[in-house]
Design an enzyme around this catalytic site. Structure first.
Site, short mmCIF file in Angstrom:
data_model
loop_
_atom_site.label_atom_id
_atom_site.label_comp_id
_atom_site.label_asym_id
_atom_site.label_seq_id
_atom_site.Cartn_x
_atom_site.Cartn_y
_atom_site.Cartn_z
N HIS A 109 0.83 -1.20 0.00
CA HIS A 109 0.00 0.00 0.00
C HIS A 109 0.87 1.25 0.00
CE1 HIS A 109 0.47 0.97 4.35
NE2 HIS A 109 0.63 -0.34 4.46
N GLU A 135 -5.16 1.21 2.28
CA GLU A 135 -4.95 0.28 3.39
C GLU A 135 -5.26 0.94 4.73
OE1 GLU A 135 -2.94 -1.86 6.60
OE2 GLU A 135 -2.49 0.15 5.92
N GLU A 136 -4.89 2.20 4.88
CA GLU A 136 -5.11 2.89 6.15
C GLU A 136 -6.59 3.15 6.41
OE1 GLU A 136 -2.75 2.85 8.12
OE2 GLU A 136 -0.98 2.81 6.86
N ASP A 182 -0.59 4.39 0.67
CA ASP A 182 -1.09 5.40 1.60
C ASP A 182 -0.43 5.19 2.96
OD1 ASP A 182 -2.61 2.98 1.88
OD2 ASP A 182 -4.21 4.07 2.90
#
Length: 174
Positions: A94, A159-160, A96
């Site tokens: 990811h 993802e976050e 982010d």
């Protein structure tokens, strides 16, 4: 003729500087989530990856899906390299990152290297995986070993936020 391991090690040694430059280029691009306005960071990562000679598919996540995840924008990326018939191996990372918060002694987007360590958001998790995966794929191409199957690199940008948009905005069919 050297072993596959020797050829990969030689590739890694030869390309080390370029890999560091690639990672620094991605670390320098803010992709904080929240707020989750990550499409521009994905586009920059796509251009950097294409600069390595890899073909990058862009999969913009539909606005309603992104907003439902509490984000502003997201584009997921796929790099696909087919070596022949066989299984598909997908490596996911990811782009982010959580916002940097306080207490930084180095610019969180500076990609500054001090005593051999790169400082910046994503330098360890998970933008470094972009660099590792991309250069591993380049190494496989460079050694020209007889391989079968497909390697896919999935670079996602939510993802976050729980990775809800990735499930709806990234197709591995192709």
């Amino acid at each position: 003729m050297s072993s596959v391991e020797d050829r990969i090690a030689a590739f890694v040694e030869r390309e080390h500087g370029r890999q560091i430059d690639y990672l620094a280029g991605i670390v320098k691009i803010p992709s904080d989530n929240p707020p989750g306005d990550c499409a521009a960071a994905a586009e920059a990562a796509a251009r950097l990856t294409e600069g390595l000679g890899l073909v990058v598919e862009r999969h913009p996540v539909p606005r309603d899906v992104v907003e439902a995840a509490g984000m502003v924008s997201a584009t997921n990326l796929i790099v696909r390299r087919r070596f022949g018939d066989g299984p598909v191996i997908a490596l996911n990372a990811h782009g982010d990152v959580v916002p940097p918060g306080t207490g930084w002694t180095h610019d969180p987007y500076g990609a500054e290297i001090v005593d051999g360590w790169m400082y910046g958001r994503g330098a360890a998790v998970s933008k470094s995986d972009f660099a590792t995966y991309a250069f591993a794929l380049l190494a496989l191409e460079a050694i020209e070993a007889p391989l079968a199957g497909t390697v896919e690199l999935h670079f996602t940008y939510d993802e976050e936020a729980g990775a809800r948009s990735a499930r709806n905005g990234c197709s591995t069919r192709g």
